[in-house]
Motif scaffolding. Structure first.
Motif, PDB file in Angstrom:
ATOM      1  N   SER A  64       0.825  -1.209   0.000  1.00  0.00           N
ATOM      2  CA  SER A  64       0.000   0.000   0.000  1.00  0.00           C
ATOM      3  C   SER A  64       0.860   1.261   0.000  1.00  0.00           C
ATOM      4  CB  SER A  64      -0.940   0.003   1.211  1.00  0.00           C
ATOM      5  OG  SER A  64      -0.207  -0.086   2.418  1.00  0.00           O
ATOM      6  N   GLU A  65       2.035   1.202   0.651  1.00  0.00           N
ATOM      7  CA  GLU A  65       2.937   2.352   0.667  1.00  0.00           C
ATOM      8  C   GLU A  65       3.547   2.590  -0.713  1.00  0.00           C
ATOM      9  OE1 GLU A  65       5.317   2.656   4.556  1.00  0.00           O
ATOM     10  OE2 GLU A  65       4.743   0.536   4.480  1.00  0.00           O
ATOM     11  N   ARG A  68       0.966   4.274  -2.864  1.00  0.00           N
ATOM     12  CA  ARG A  68       0.840   5.711  -2.597  1.00  0.00           C
ATOM     13  C   ARG A  68       1.956   6.498  -3.280  1.00  0.00           C
ATOM     14  NH1 ARG A  68      -1.209   3.955   2.510  1.00  0.00           N
ATOM     15  NH2 ARG A  68       0.862   3.934   3.462  1.00  0.00           N
ATOM     16  N   CYS A  71       1.104   6.738  -6.926  1.00  0.00           N
ATOM     17  CA  CYS A  71       0.063   7.752  -7.130  1.00  0.00           C
ATOM     18  C   CYS A  71       0.677   9.145  -7.220  1.00  0.00           C
ATOM     19  CB  CYS A  71      -0.951   7.725  -5.986  1.00  0.00           C
ATOM     20  SG  CYS A  71      -2.030   6.291  -5.967  1.00  0.00           S
ATOM     21  N   ASN A  78      -5.488   5.899  -6.860  1.00  0.00           N
ATOM     22  CA  ASN A  78      -5.176   4.589  -6.303  1.00  0.00           C
ATOM     23  C   ASN A  78      -6.124   3.488  -6.759  1.00  0.00           C
ATOM     24  OD1 ASN A  78      -4.176   2.517  -4.661  1.00  0.00           O
ATOM     25  ND2 ASN A  78      -3.747   3.912  -2.986  1.00  0.00           N
TER      26      ASN A  78
END
Length: 210
Positions: A64-65, A68, A71, A78
């Motif tokens: 998830s990092e 980000r 993005c 996302n």
């Protein structure tokens, strides 16, 4: 002292043992990756051929990092893209896994694939009259995946793509203890059908041509 023999004491004893086991399991499952991991970079390429290098990653970061960072670097939303390495397409279920466990390391090349169906979610949706749903009335999804609903009363919604192949999404608020509203988007992108996992209520949302 011997073991408790009273039924209430026995239940309490078992509860304490179960609680201790749960704590040990939880600690083991969240054990961090080895410390002092070196930072590295990967290359993320769009299908157009445009590519960007994402630096400052480490094996103990979660997927998830990385998403980000993608993005921010590639200016994409996302909920609209997938990352692919070779033949493997990273699924939303892998967002909480460590890069170390996903074989994402120095020099890896990832492809960024935009999901057409997710792009088509932007706009206003309305429930079928027979749904009798005040919650879904005025469902409006923004380009960045956020949404407002209940005639504008609820403003903290966020679209989560659960499966690209099944075109399955979760329309869920970001507040604590929010319900899951899971939908399958039809091939034409104009209708989605689903239900609230917690209440069992079913819905048919139709995209409005404003």
């Amino acid at each position: 002292l011997g073991r408790p023999t009273h039924p209430r004491a026995l239940r309490a004893s078992r509860g304490l043992r179960a609680s201790a086991l749960h704590r040990r399991t939880r600690i083991a499952s969240t054990r961090p990756a080895p410390a002092n991991m070196e930072l590295f970079g990967v290359t993320v390429a769009k299908l157009s051929g445009e590519s960007h290098e994402i630096r400052g990653l480490s094996g103990d970061m979660h997927m998830s990092e990385l998403r980000r960072k993608v993005c921010a670097e590639l200016e994409v939303y996302n909920h609209k893209f997938l990352l692919v390495q070779g033949d493997h397409c990273y699924s939303p279920e892998e967002d909480d896994r460590l890069l170390l466990d996903l074989d994402i390391k120095e020099g890896v090349q990832l492809s960024l694939v935009i999901m057409a169906f997710a792009r088509g979610l932007t706009g206003r949706w309305e429930p079928a009259p027979e749904d009798h749903s005040a919650w879904m009335t005025g469902m409006t999804i923004a380009a960045d995946g956020t949404f407002v609903t209940k005639r504008g009363e609820l403003t903290d919604g966020l679209v989560r793509v659960l499966s690209a192949s099944e075109r399955r999404v979760n329309l869920k608020r970001t507040c604590a203890d929010s319900n899951d509203h899971v939908f399958m988007v039809e091939d034409d992108g104009l209708v989605m059908r689903g239900s609230c996992i917690q209440s069992g209520s079913t819905y048919t949302l139709t995209k409005q041509q404003d």
